[in-house]
Design a protein around this motif. Structure first.
Motif, PDB file in Angstrom:
ATOM      1  N   ARG A 273       3.457   1.289 -10.409  1.00 35.29           N
ATOM      2  CA  ARG A 273       2.758   0.022 -10.586  1.00 35.29           C
ATOM      3  C   ARG A 273       3.442  -0.828 -11.660  1.00 35.29           C
ATOM      4  NH1 ARG A 273      -1.769   2.078 -10.494  1.00 35.29           N
ATOM      5  NH2 ARG A 273      -2.220   2.237 -12.706  1.00 35.29           N
ATOM      6  N   ALA A 274       3.876  -0.190 -12.737  1.00 34.88           N
ATOM      7  CA  ALA A 274       4.577  -0.910 -13.809  1.00 34.88           C
ATOM      8  C   ALA A 274       5.863  -1.536 -13.270  1.00 34.88           C
ATOM      9  CB  ALA A 274       4.881   0.030 -14.966  1.00 34.88           C
ATOM     10  N   ASN A 275       6.553  -0.814 -12.373  1.00 40.50           N
ATOM     11  CA  ASN A 275       7.791  -1.343 -11.778  1.00 40.50           C
ATOM     12  C   ASN A 275       7.523  -2.486 -10.806  1.00 40.50           C
ATOM     13  OD1 ASN A 275       9.431   0.393 -13.201  1.00 40.50           O
ATOM     14  ND2 ASN A 275       9.472   1.931 -11.583  1.00 40.50           N
ATOM     15  N   LEU A 276       6.352  -2.432 -10.142  1.00 36.56           N
ATOM     16  CA  LEU A 276       6.014  -3.480  -9.178  1.00 36.56           C
ATOM     17  C   LEU A 276       5.552  -4.756  -9.866  1.00 36.56           C
ATOM     18  CD1 LEU A 276       4.091  -1.595  -6.346  1.00 36.56           C
ATOM     19  CD2 LEU A 276       6.363  -2.587  -6.224  1.00 36.56           C
ATOM     20  N   GLN A 277       5.045  -4.629 -11.083  1.00 34.67           N
ATOM     21  CA  GLN A 277       4.495  -5.789 -11.783  1.00 34.67           C
ATOM     22  C   GLN A 277       5.594  -6.552 -12.518  1.00 34.67           C
ATOM     23  OE1 GLN A 277       1.324  -4.093 -14.112  1.00 34.67           O
ATOM     24  NE2 GLN A 277      -0.131  -4.321 -12.450  1.00 34.67           N
TER      25      GLN A 277
ATOM     26  N   PHE B 186       0.844  -1.188   0.000  1.00 34.92           N
ATOM     27  CA  PHE B 186       0.000   0.000   0.000  1.00 34.92           C
ATOM     28  C   PHE B 186       0.879   1.237   0.000  1.00 34.92           C
ATOM     29  CE2 PHE B 186      -2.855  -3.191   1.854  1.00 34.92           C
ATOM     30  CZ  PHE B 186      -3.937  -3.027   1.009  1.00 34.92           C
ATOM     31  N   VAL B 187       0.356   2.324  -0.549  1.00 29.72           N
ATOM     32  CA  VAL B 187       1.139   3.549  -0.609  1.00 29.72           C
ATOM     33  C   VAL B 187       0.220   4.741  -0.335  1.00 29.72           C
ATOM     34  CG1 VAL B 187       0.828   3.899  -3.098  1.00 29.72           C
ATOM     35  CG2 VAL B 187       2.827   4.860  -1.944  1.00 29.72           C
TER      36      VAL B 187
ATOM     37  N   THR C 234      -4.538   1.847  -2.326  1.00 29.87           N
ATOM     38  CA  THR C 234      -4.035   0.827  -3.235  1.00 29.87           C
ATOM     39  C   THR C 234      -3.069   1.416  -4.254  1.00 29.87           C
ATOM     40  OG1 THR C 234      -5.841   1.121  -4.795  1.00 29.87           O
ATOM     41  CG2 THR C 234      -6.167  -0.521  -3.057  1.00 29.87           C
ATOM     42  N   GLY C 235      -3.039   2.757  -4.370  1.00 29.78           N
ATOM     43  CA  GLY C 235      -2.139   3.387  -5.326  1.00 29.78           C
ATOM     44  C   GLY C 235      -2.621   3.280  -6.754  1.00 29.78           C
ATOM     45  N   LEU C 236      -3.932   3.153  -6.933  1.00 27.92           N
ATOM     46  CA  LEU C 236      -4.477   3.024  -8.286  1.00 27.92           C
ATOM     47  C   LEU C 236      -4.976   4.339  -8.860  1.00 27.92           C
ATOM     48  CD1 LEU C 236      -6.521  -0.311  -8.037  1.00 27.92           C
ATOM     49  CD2 LEU C 236      -4.372   0.080  -9.249  1.00 27.92           C
TER      50      LEU C 236
END
Length: 158
Positions: free
Chosen positions: A146-150, A10-11, A31-33
């Motif tokens: 998010r792209a880096n986390l995926q 979470f952020v 959720t950082g979305l």
């Protein structure tokens, strides 16, 4: 073989569109979305600006500041970008938070276009433009994060 998805932490981040007269402020869901505009700080003094931002940081338990950096169209850092960096450095120190810069070229233009699409006058809604620009900056940061986390799922054999 079982695929385990990497956990997504979470952020709580704050997006800032720093201008000479106003600072657009945006926040995100835990959720950082999704980034949404929160408020516009009318700039008066550094101390007062920090205090207003500090209240939001404390309420939202903010962990990081995503600050728009106004690169010139050729990609160089001009006068305004250096002013934003000076402010961001002082703000980060005052709030004891890390800063991550986001290329904010054209975000104010995009924000104005969003207002026009909503039949609102950009000249009468400067604060709203700043908030929308801040949410575009934060959304860009969230999407990149998010792209880096995926990363690819980790395969585990049993």
């Amino acid at each position: 073989m079982i695929f385990q998805e990497q956990p997504k932490p979470f952020v709580s981040a704050l997006g800032l569109d720093v201008g000479r007269k106003r600072i657009g402020v945006a926040g995100c869901d835990r959720t950082g979305l999704i980034a949404t505009g929160i408020t516009t700080v009318e700039r008066t003094s550094f101390e007062r600006d920090v205090e207003q931002i500090r209240q939001i940081v404390n309420e939202r338990q903010v962990q990081v500041l995503a600050i728009g950096l106004p690169y010139s169209m050729d990609g160089s850092l001009g006068f305004q970008a250096r002013q934003v960096q000076k402010f961001a450095t002082r703000l980060a120190k005052a709030l004891k938070l890390p800063v991550e810069y986001v290329d904010e070229r054209l975000t104010s233009f995009q924000a104005e276009q969003l207002l026009i699409a909503e039949n609102l006058s950009p000249s009468r809604n400067k604060g709203l433009i700043d908030r929308k620009a801040a949410s575009l900056i934060l959304q860009q940061w969230l999407d990149a994060r998010r792209a880096n986390l995926q990363k690819p799922a980790v395969a585990t054999e049993y």
